[in-house]
Design a protein around this motif. Structure first.
Motif, PDB file in Angstrom:
ATOM      1  N   HIS A 135       0.346  -1.223   0.241  1.00 31.21           N
ATOM      2  CA  HIS A 135      -0.369   0.043   0.046  1.00 31.21           C
ATOM      3  C   HIS A 135       0.569   1.273   0.121  1.00 31.21           C
ATOM      4  O   HIS A 135       0.394   2.316  -0.668  1.00 31.21           O
ATOM      5  CB  HIS A 135      -0.648  -0.078   0.890  1.00 31.21           C
ATOM      6  CG  HIS A 135      -2.076   0.320   1.105  1.00 31.21           C
ATOM      7  ND1 HIS A 135      -2.999   1.240   1.558  1.00 31.21           N
ATOM      8  CD2 HIS A 135      -3.308   0.987   0.063  1.00 31.21           C
ATOM      9  CE1 HIS A 135      -3.813   1.519   1.603  1.00 31.21           C
ATOM     10  NE2 HIS A 135      -3.944   1.734  -0.010  1.00 31.21           N
ATOM     11  N   MET A 136       1.647   1.262   0.920  1.00 32.08           N
ATOM     12  CA  MET A 136       2.784   2.447   0.281  1.00 32.08           C
ATOM     13  C   MET A 136       4.117   2.761  -0.383  1.00 32.08           C
ATOM     14  O   MET A 136       3.954   3.515  -0.727  1.00 32.08           O
ATOM     15  CB  MET A 136       4.199   2.246   1.548  1.00 32.08           C
ATOM     16  CG  MET A 136       3.331   3.069   3.570  1.00 32.08           C
ATOM     17  SD  MET A 136       4.232   2.359   4.601  1.00 32.08           S
ATOM     18  CE  MET A 136       4.685   0.572   4.975  1.00 32.08           C
ATOM     19  N   ARG A 137       4.151   1.069  -1.032  1.00 28.94           N
ATOM     20  CA  ARG A 137       5.366   1.485  -2.425  1.00 28.94           C
ATOM     21  C   ARG A 137       3.999   1.855  -3.547  1.00 28.94           C
ATOM     22  O   ARG A 137       4.138   2.619  -4.439  1.00 28.94           O
ATOM     23  CB  ARG A 137       5.766  -0.254  -2.815  1.00 28.94           C
ATOM     24  CG  ARG A 137       6.160  -0.482  -2.554  1.00 28.94           C
ATOM     25  CD  ARG A 137       7.512   0.524  -1.843  1.00 28.94           C
ATOM     26  NE  ARG A 137       7.683   1.373  -3.046  1.00 28.94           N
ATOM     27  CZ  ARG A 137       7.845   2.305  -3.752  1.00 28.94           C
ATOM     28  NH1 ARG A 137       8.973   2.577  -2.109  1.00 28.94           N
ATOM     29  NH2 ARG A 137       8.218   3.069  -4.284  1.00 28.94           N
ATOM     30  N   GLN A 175       1.472   4.236  -3.107  1.00 25.32           N
ATOM     31  CA  GLN A 175       0.937   5.680  -2.584  1.00 25.32           C
ATOM     32  C   GLN A 175       3.038   6.662  -2.947  1.00 25.32           C
ATOM     33  O   GLN A 175       2.426   6.808  -3.942  1.00 25.32           O
ATOM     34  CB  GLN A 175       1.000   5.821  -1.686  1.00 25.32           C
ATOM     35  CG  GLN A 175       1.636   7.103  -0.597  1.00 25.32           C
ATOM     36  CD  GLN A 175       0.779   8.506  -0.726  1.00 25.32           C
ATOM     37  OE1 GLN A 175      -0.364   8.259  -1.255  1.00 25.32           O
ATOM     38  NE2 GLN A 175       0.848   9.408  -1.497  1.00 25.32           N
ATOM     39  N   LEU A 209      -2.512   7.438   0.195  1.00 25.85           N
ATOM     40  CA  LEU A 209      -2.771   7.083   1.188  1.00 25.85           C
ATOM     41  C   LEU A 209      -2.428   9.547   1.678  1.00 25.85           C
ATOM     42  O   LEU A 209      -1.564   9.471   1.522  1.00 25.85           O
ATOM     43  CB  LEU A 209      -1.253   6.847   2.045  1.00 25.85           C
ATOM     44  CG  LEU A 209      -1.414   5.144   1.902  1.00 25.85           C
ATOM     45  CD1 LEU A 209      -0.403   4.444   2.062  1.00 25.85           C
ATOM     46  CD2 LEU A 209      -2.756   4.679   2.478  1.00 25.85           C
ATOM     47  N   TYR A 245      -0.272   7.001   5.907  1.00 30.56           N
ATOM     48  CA  TYR A 245       0.948   6.681   6.100  1.00 30.56           C
ATOM     49  C   TYR A 245       2.285   6.329   6.906  1.00 30.56           C
ATOM     50  O   TYR A 245       2.725   5.333   7.306  1.00 30.56           O
ATOM     51  CB  TYR A 245       1.465   8.179   5.480  1.00 30.56           C
ATOM     52  CG  TYR A 245       2.663   7.173   4.213  1.00 30.56           C
ATOM     53  CD1 TYR A 245       2.734   6.478   3.321  1.00 30.56           C
ATOM     54  CD2 TYR A 245       4.170   7.403   4.851  1.00 30.56           C
ATOM     55  CE1 TYR A 245       3.981   6.062   2.586  1.00 30.56           C
ATOM     56  CE2 TYR A 245       5.368   7.117   3.997  1.00 30.56           C
ATOM     57  CZ  TYR A 245       5.235   6.311   3.409  1.00 30.56           C
ATOM     58  OH  TYR A 245       6.299   5.987   2.987  1.00 30.56           O
ATOM     59  N   SER A 256       0.555   3.303   8.504  1.00 29.83           N
ATOM     60  CA  SER A 256       1.053   2.150   7.820  1.00 29.83           C
ATOM     61  C   SER A 256       2.595   1.809   7.561  1.00 29.83           C
ATOM     62  O   SER A 256       3.214   0.634   8.512  1.00 29.83           O
ATOM     63  CB  SER A 256       1.051   2.181   6.362  1.00 29.83           C
ATOM     64  OG  SER A 256      -0.436   2.910   6.239  1.00 29.83           O
ATOM     65  N   PHE A 257       3.418   2.953   8.502  1.00 27.56           N
ATOM     66  CA  PHE A 257       4.790   3.038   7.895  1.00 27.56           C
ATOM     67  C   PHE A 257       5.406   2.197   9.147  1.00 27.56           C
ATOM     68  O   PHE A 257       5.930   1.519   9.674  1.00 27.56           O
ATOM     69  CB  PHE A 257       5.513   3.791   7.699  1.00 27.56           C
ATOM     70  CG  PHE A 257       7.415   4.133   7.941  1.00 27.56           C
ATOM     71  CD1 PHE A 257       7.214   3.517   7.751  1.00 27.56           C
ATOM     72  CD2 PHE A 257       6.991   4.611   9.963  1.00 27.56           C
ATOM     73  CE1 PHE A 257       9.595   4.053   8.272  1.00 27.56           C
ATOM     74  CE2 PHE A 257       8.993   4.828   9.953  1.00 27.56           C
ATOM     75  CZ  PHE A 257       9.494   3.920   9.513  1.00 27.56           C
ATOM     76  N   ARG A 262      10.101   7.778   5.027  1.00 25.48           N
ATOM     77  CA  ARG A 262       9.063   8.767   5.931  1.00 25.48           C
ATOM     78  C   ARG A 262       8.170   9.661   5.391  1.00 25.48           C
ATOM     79  O   ARG A 262       8.192  10.859   6.030  1.00 25.48           O
ATOM     80  CB  ARG A 262       9.539   8.844   6.866  1.00 25.48           C
ATOM     81  CG  ARG A 262      10.100   7.536   7.872  1.00 25.48           C
ATOM     82  CD  ARG A 262      10.512   7.614   9.759  1.00 25.48           C
ATOM     83  NE  ARG A 262      10.862   8.343  10.251  1.00 25.48           N
ATOM     84  CZ  ARG A 262      12.549   8.569   9.951  1.00 25.48           C
ATOM     85  NH1 ARG A 262      13.046   6.956   9.818  1.00 25.48           N
ATOM     86  NH2 ARG A 262      13.361   8.965  10.022  1.00 25.48           N
ATOM     87  N   TYR A 275       5.716  10.337   2.566  1.00 21.10           N
ATOM     88  CA  TYR A 275       4.530  10.117   2.335  1.00 21.10           C
ATOM     89  C   TYR A 275       3.780  10.898   0.506  1.00 21.10           C
ATOM     90  O   TYR A 275       3.464   9.549  -0.497  1.00 21.10           O
ATOM     91  CB  TYR A 275       3.032  10.126   3.020  1.00 21.10           C
ATOM     92  CG  TYR A 275       2.331  11.875   2.508  1.00 21.10           C
ATOM     93  CD1 TYR A 275       1.243  11.473   1.629  1.00 21.10           C
ATOM     94  CD2 TYR A 275       3.240  12.763   3.269  1.00 21.10           C
ATOM     95  CE1 TYR A 275       0.299  12.725   1.346  1.00 21.10           C
ATOM     96  CE2 TYR A 275       2.260  14.110   3.223  1.00 21.10           C
ATOM     97  CZ  TYR A 275       0.900  13.668   2.438  1.00 21.10           C
ATOM     98  OH  TYR A 275       1.052  15.482   1.673  1.00 21.10           O
TER      99      TYR A 275
END
Length: 641
Positions: A66-68, A70, A79, A84, A87-88, A467, A469
């Motif tokens: 999901h973060m990737r 974004q 996100l 974010y 999630s991190f 870190r 987003y």
């Protein structure tokens, strides 16, 4: 004569069958839910650890993907900044504290008694307690996430941001108590593993004849025992600052935020090697079996594992090169950080020499070893770079560091773990995993991982900080981030193929005998899967590879059948000392874990929970350890074929 021989053999077979049936009754769990809750069988406990870890890895992997997504292209809004950060933080905390260390201990809980020819761990109920408490930490963190109070300050929660002034509510408290949950569980498991290895080795397994896997788990357990109290202390100090207005990390009241970093990283960097050292044992076992020879330089390998265990405690400050410490101190930790590469390099050369001088068979477990060697060497080389204080000042908190520690942790621990899973899968299930789908999973995971994380080195050198987003198009980070996202998706697809292969092989896999790989260590002498009592007789050892050097295997008579008994031996020479009663199943490890969990969770909201929680914990532990009337020992121990 033939008739007499047949009658004798028939009597021996009938006696062996009766003995197995009595052992099965003695070591059996109660049926149904009660048996599930009270079991102290190390194999069932380890299986629960591993299944929990698989679920957590899937959840953390989805967060990472999901973060990737974004970050796949500039300016995306999949996100927001708050989600974010959550999630991190949840991804990092799950992978570092709830997956990496527990899964290595779970492998030891499952394998150590089998590799020692024993029927149980030294403290079976302590193993059950460690799992239930670990599960409490898992549930607390993820239930908090479900209720929208996810920790959001990263997986290390530095003050002053995590202090009461900048982080109201209970997000930081939940993170800190999750640490306490998991570290108490890890300490319980580590004490159990170390005691089992030191005091329950079979006759003949002197320290010089211990398989490297046992050495690795012993060193890793001792590292856990010495390092984890530091992180438990620092998170307790953080909770005290937040809950009862102490000032350990408040500069205005005489505290120091850097104290948090020192105590945290005194644990945090040994943790990397607490995860890596068991992988050394996995890789060595696989290399020996599939090269058809013992590892080249066994004593050098043992000493290198010990050297890593010692040096790992002397380089935590390389995580703090940018905080303004004296240059002389930075130089010392630079040297220590580079020195630890020497024993790791020695291990790699020993493995290569073993494969080169042996008769290698390239099955799926050995493929994972090759993926580990290439990936871990790349991560180690980037580690040498970040160990230099002047360079680290330029690349700290960039994606170069993200790439480095993923190469070290995934390449150095997860790849060997997947190889170990494929290697010991037939021992645990009685079935072989599909080689074809195993190779497909290997290609997808290793290829996708390198496609996903190698570009992050370049992104870090281009100045992309960790870190964040989102980012602007003008920075030029979009194409490499897109490649990284595609690679991450491929790796997760490979992980799904691996899990599907494991699940389908339970029903469709080829049947495996006791020793499908023709391994050399004692666990392959048990049936596949092992019965509840593991071994009818305690085997003996005459070399590093007893199943290769002793045919048939010699065993020790005298261990009880009608009651749970294990053999206790001397530390150095593994000379039999006495028989020890092994405890039966009990509900009190679960009750004790529930009482401790209630105290930990309650202390997030009021310090009086610690006072109130001591009484139920004391009651549970008193009943747990209430002495039982022991029967006098009888019978002699003797070696026979």
């Amino acid at each position: 004569m033939i008739a007499i021989f047949r009658r004798t053999r028939h009597r021996e077979e009938r006696h062996a069958t009766e003995r197995s049936e009595r052992l099965a009754q003695t070591w059996a769990d109660a049926p149904g839910l009660w048996g599930f809750l009270t079991t102290v069988d190390h194999k069932r406990i380890a299986a629960r650890y591993i299944m929990t870890v698989v679920v957590l890895m899937f959840a953390a992997g989805m967060l990472a993907l999901h973060m990737r997504l974004q970050l796949a292209w500039p300016g995306l809004t999949i996100l927001g900044p708050q989600l974010y950060n959550e999630s991190f933080s949840l991804h990092g905390s799950t992978m570092l504290f709830l997956v990496s260390v527990p899964v290595m201990e779970a492998m030891a809980i499952w394998l150590v008694p089998l590799m020692l020819g024993q029927r149980a761990l030294a403290f079976p109920r302590l193993a059950a307690f460690s799992f239930w408490l670990y599960l409490g930490g898992v549930l607390m963190l993820w239930i908090a996430h479900a209720f929208g109070i996810t920790p959001d300050l990263g997986w290390f929660e530095y003050p002053p941001l995590s202090g009461p002034a900048y982080s109201p509510g209970h997000r930081a408290d939940i993170w800190a108590q999750m640490i306490t949950f998991t570290e108490v569980a890890a300490l319980a498991a580590s004490v159990n593993i170390a005691a089992t290895i030191l005091k329950m080795r079979p006759p003949g397994m002197t320290l010089a004849r211990m398989p490297l896997f046992l050495w690795a788990m012993l060193v890793s357990s001792l590292m856990t025992i010495f390092s984890m109290p530091a992180v438990m202390l620092v998170t307790s100090m953080l909770i005290a600052d937040r809950l009862v207005s102490t000032a350990f990390f408040a500069p205005a009241a005489g505290g120091d935020p850097l104290l948090f970093q020192h105590l945290f990283w005194f644990f945090g960097h040994p943790e990397v090697y607490i995860i890596f050292v068991p992988a050394v044992g996995f890789v060595t076992a696989i290399v020996e079996t599939f090269s058809r020879r013992t590892v080249v330089g066994h004593m050098a390998m043992v000493l290198s594992v010990m050297a890593i265990g010692v040096l790992a405690f002397g380089l935590w400050v390389h995580h703090m090169f940018a905080v303004g410490l004296p240059k002389l101190g930075n130089s010392f930790y630079t040297a220590a950080s580079m020195a630890i590469a020497l024993p790791a390099g020695l291990q790699i050369f020993c493995w290569i020499a073993t494969i080169w001088s042996g008769r290698p068979r390239f099955r799926t477990p050995l493929l994972w070893v090759t993926g580990f060697l290439v990936t871990f060497v790349m991560g180690g080389l980037s580690g040498i770079m970040t160990a230099s204080a002047p360079l680290d000042l330029q690349i700290t908190d960039t994606y170069f560091v993200v790439a480095h520690f993923h190469y070290v942790l995934v390449g150095g621990a997860i790849f060997p773990l997947l190889g170990a899973f494929a290697y010991w899968y037939p021992k645990a299930t009685g079935r072989l995993m599909s080689e074809r789908w195993g190779m497909i999973a290997f290609g997808l995971i290793v290829g996708g991982f390198n496609l996903g994380f190698f570009p992050m080195h370049i992104l870090g050198l281009m100045g992309m900080p960790r870190r964040i987003y989102t980012y602007e198009v003008s920075l030029g980070w979009g194409p490499l981030n897109l490649v990284a996202t595609v690679g991450s998706a491929i790796a997760i697809l490979g992980a799904l193929v691996f899990v599907a292969n494991a699940l389908l092989s339970l029903w469709r896999g080829a049947f495996a005998g006791p020793d499908p790989w023709e391994g050399a260590t004692l666990e392959w002498a048990a049936s596949s899967p092992p019965p509840s009592y593991n071994f009818e007789h305690t085997p003996t050892v005459d070399s590093l590879a007893p199943l290769w050097s002793m045919k048939p295997l010699k065993v020790l008579d005298g261990i009880g059948v009608e009651r749970r008994e294990v053999l206790v031996s001397s530390i150095a020479d593994a000379e039999p000392e006495y028989r020890q009663d092994s405890v039966p199943p009990s509900i009190w490890p679960l009750v004790s874990a529930l009482a401790v969990s209630a105290m930990f969770v309650g202390s997030i909201y009021t310090p009086w929970a610690i006072v109130a929680g001591t009484l139920p914990i004391a009651i549970a532990l008193t009943v747990w350890f209430w002495p039982r009337r022991e029967r006098a020992e009888g019978g002699l121990l003797g070696v026979r074929r």
